[in-house]
Write a protein that holds these residues in place. Structure first.
Motif, PDB file in Angstrom:
ATOM      1  N   SER A  83       0.921  -1.289   0.079  1.00  0.00           N
ATOM      2  CA  SER A  83      -0.018   0.118   0.126  1.00  0.00           C
ATOM      3  C   SER A  83       0.858   1.326   0.057  1.00  0.00           C
ATOM      4  N   GLU A  84       2.002   1.261   0.599  1.00  0.00           N
ATOM      5  CA  GLU A  84       2.859   2.283   0.670  1.00  0.00           C
ATOM      6  C   GLU A  84       3.471   2.698  -0.900  1.00  0.00           C
ATOM      7  N   LEU A  85       3.806   1.407  -1.543  1.00  0.00           N
ATOM      8  CA  LEU A  85       4.230   1.477  -2.748  1.00  0.00           C
ATOM      9  C   LEU A  85       3.045   2.186  -3.581  1.00  0.00           C
ATOM     10  N   VAL A  86       2.001   1.658  -3.666  1.00  0.00           N
ATOM     11  CA  VAL A  86       0.935   2.249  -4.405  1.00  0.00           C
ATOM     12  C   VAL A  86       0.831   3.778  -4.090  1.00  0.00           C
ATOM     13  N   GLU A  87       0.775   4.146  -2.822  1.00  0.00           N
ATOM     14  CA  GLU A  87       0.689   5.561  -2.298  1.00  0.00           C
ATOM     15  C   GLU A  87       1.724   6.562  -3.120  1.00  0.00           C
ATOM     16  N   ILE A  89       3.608   5.599  -5.989  1.00  0.00           N
ATOM     17  CA  ILE A  89       3.234   5.680  -7.321  1.00  0.00           C
ATOM     18  C   ILE A  89       2.121   6.548  -7.798  1.00  0.00           C
ATOM     19  N   PHE A  90       1.086   6.658  -6.960  1.00  0.00           N
ATOM     20  CA  PHE A  90       0.048   7.735  -7.168  1.00  0.00           C
ATOM     21  C   PHE A  90       0.582   9.040  -6.922  1.00  0.00           C
ATOM     22  N   LYS A  91       1.087   9.360  -5.779  1.00  0.00           N
ATOM     23  CA  LYS A  91       1.805  10.706  -5.636  1.00  0.00           C
ATOM     24  C   LYS A  91       2.646  10.955  -6.842  1.00  0.00           C
ATOM     25  N   PHE A  92       3.523  10.113  -7.373  1.00  0.00           N
ATOM     26  CA  PHE A  92       4.302  10.359  -8.611  1.00  0.00           C
ATOM     27  C   PHE A  92       3.624  10.807  -9.760  1.00  0.00           C
ATOM     28  N   LEU A  93       2.518  10.118 -10.000  1.00  0.00           N
ATOM     29  CA  LEU A  93       1.792  10.155 -11.172  1.00  0.00           C
ATOM     30  C   LEU A  93       0.932  11.402 -11.198  1.00  0.00           C
ATOM     31  N   PHE A  94       0.302  11.626 -10.020  1.00  0.00           N
ATOM     32  CA  PHE A  94      -0.679  12.579 -10.029  1.00  0.00           C
ATOM     33  C   PHE A  94      -0.264  13.875  -9.407  1.00  0.00           C
TER      34      PHE A  94
END
Length: 94
Positions: A83-87, A89-94
């Motif tokens: 979940s930390e990895l997904v967060e 990635i989302f912060k990086f993309l958006f």
């Protein structure tokens, strides 16, 4: 089904080969002495004082509980890291 039978047979042969490398039990002469030279069931009398069958049941439940606990901790840690990895990635993309 034929492949499964072949795998199980190969696994059994591997285990038999590994067990054949182990030395014989040093206690086997004592066990045969206890079983054949006495008229009494010595192990049954010892089991009356020390309940080995109860120890077996308690150990089985305890090991099951430990397995469940460590499995839960592993799954929780894996999900938390993902979940930390997904967060990130989302912060990086958006």
């Amino acid at each position: 089904m034929d492949v499964l039978t072949l795998l199980v047979g190969s696994f059994n042969q591997l285990l038999e080969g590994l067990f054949s490398l182990l030395p014989n039990s040093p206690f086997s002469p004592f066990i045969t002495f206890i079983q054949f030279d006495f008229e009494y069931d010595v192990l049954g009398m010892v089991n009356w004082f020390i309940p080995f069958d109860m120890f077996e049941k308690i150990l089985e439940v305890w090991l099951s509980a430990l397995t469940a606990y460590f499995g839960y901790c592993y799954i929780q840690g894996t999900l938390a890291s993902k979940s930390e990895l997904v967060e990130k990635i989302f912060k990086f993309l958006f």
